[in-house]
Structure formats: structure tokens, C-alpha cells
Enzyme design. Structure first.
Site: not given
Length: 219
Positions: A94, A168, A172
């Protein structure tokens, strides 16, 4: 031995230097036959760098660095085929690694036991775990106070069989051959324990579904 010429290590206190030297010895013992002192020290030093600018408790930094370096070395061993136990590896990501990913990690670890491996990370790691998340998880009998916000690294992502992303976005990481899932879960940041409970319960349902996919009965 800690390399005092390393940029982030030049201003170490005597206690910090001793702690890092001791950590290097412990890690070298744990990874004997896999990785030599240079690799151990490099992972330890770069792990220290990850926390040196974000955390304000200097004496705690060597411990964080050791824990993170250990996780990274374990991941590297999996990537390089040195550790093949057949257990699925899940990575929860996250933004701050302080709420959603930590709660998901807590549920997965508690429910899967030693039948799977789970890690977590954040694109912009915070400095502490969300207190409301800690309280909400404690209501389920799960203690996440021993965890800490941390980033992810390439070897950790590459070692994962499944990467679960929560908020994210483009930050990510993506590696070919890795399974990715995007969980639309509300961010518990700045919420009260009462407001976090629905998020916690949503994460528990999702984790249980993930375990079913791995054919791992929940403990």
C-alpha cells in the site's frame, strides 16, 4: 564489520556501530554457504539507509536494518533458487505500509500459519503503524505492534507469487510472470478504530478468499 566510509554510516554512534557489526555476524551465520560477508554487509547497509532518514529513534535503526536485511536476503535466496520449500509467497503493498497492508499481513500470517509466507511494503513508508489499525486488529486477537513500515525492494517483489496492491497506483512495481491483484480497500489513515473496523473486516474476507485460492485452510 560495518563500513564506516559508507555515506549513511559515517556518523554512527559507538552503540550503533557495535549493533550493526553484531547484526552482520548474526546474518552471516544464518546465511552461511549462501552469501558472503560483502553481500551481507551491502544488504545491511542499504537497509539501514532505507530507515536512516525517516526514523527518529537512532538506537532502533540497527534493529530495523537487520530485520529488513534478513527479509531481503530470504527473498533473494528464493529468487535465486537456494530456498525452495514450496510455500506460496504473498506480498501486500500500500502507500504507507502502516494500515491496510499491515492488517492484511496480520490476517494472512495468523490464518495461514507456517503454510505460506507473507511480507508487506509501502511506496512511501510511514514511521509508525496506524494506532487505529493496531486497535482494530487486537479486537480480532491479532497483534501487529511488532511490525514496522518499510519499502519494497526488487528481490522482495520478484520472490512473491502474488502481489496484492492497495492504493499505491503506478508506484507499485511490476515484474513479468508475477500474479498481481488490485484490492480496492479504503485507506484507514486518520480514521478512528470504529471507522477502521469495516476496512478490517473487508480485508479479512479478502485474505480468506486468497487462502482458499491457495487451498490453505484457515487456522
Amino acid at each position: 564489520m560495518a563500513d564506516l566510509t559508507h555515506p549513511e554510516l559515517r556518523d554512527l554512534s559507538i552503540d550503533q556501530d557495535l549493533a550493526l557489526r553484531t547484526a552482520a555476524v548474526r546474518l552471516a551465520s544464518e546465511f552461511t554457504g549462501l552469501y558472503g560477508p560483502e553481500t551481507i554487509e551491502r544488504f545491511l547497509h542499504t537497509s539501514y539507509d532505507q530507515f536512516a532518514t525517516a526514523h527518529t529513534v537512532p538506537n532502533y535503526l540497527p534493529l530495523l536494518a537487520e530485520r529488513f536485511a534478513r527479509q531481503r536476503l530470504q527473498a533473494l535466496a528464493r529468487v535465486e533458487g537456494h530456498h525452495q520449500d514450496g510455500k506460496p509467497v504473498v506480498l501486500f503493498l500500500c502507500t504507507h505500509n502502516a494500515g491496510r497492508s499491515q492488517m492484511a499481513l496480520g490476517f494472512f500470517t495468523a490464518l495461514a500459519g507456517d503454510r505460506a509466507v507473507a511480507w508487506s511494503g509501502g511506496s512511501e513508508p510511514g514511521t509508525t503503524i496506524n494506532p487505529a489499525a493496531i486497535t482494530a486488529m487486537a479486537e480480532r486477537g491479532i497483534d501487529i505492534t511488532g511490525e514496522y513500515p518499510k519499502p519494497w525492494t526488487d528481490e522482495i517483489v520478484r520472490a512473491a507469487d502474488v502481489v496484492i496492491a492497495m492504493g499505491c497506483g503506478d508506484a507499485c512495481p511490476v515484474f513479468p510472470g508475477t500474479r498481481y491483484e488490485n484490492w480496492e480497500v479504503a485507506d484507514p489513515d486518520s480514521l478512528t478504530p470504529e471507522q477502521v473496523r469495516p476496512i478490517r473486516d473487508d480485508l479479512e474476507r479478502r485474505v480468506r478468499t486468497l487462502l482458499d485460492q491457495f487451498a490453505i485452510p484457515a487456522s
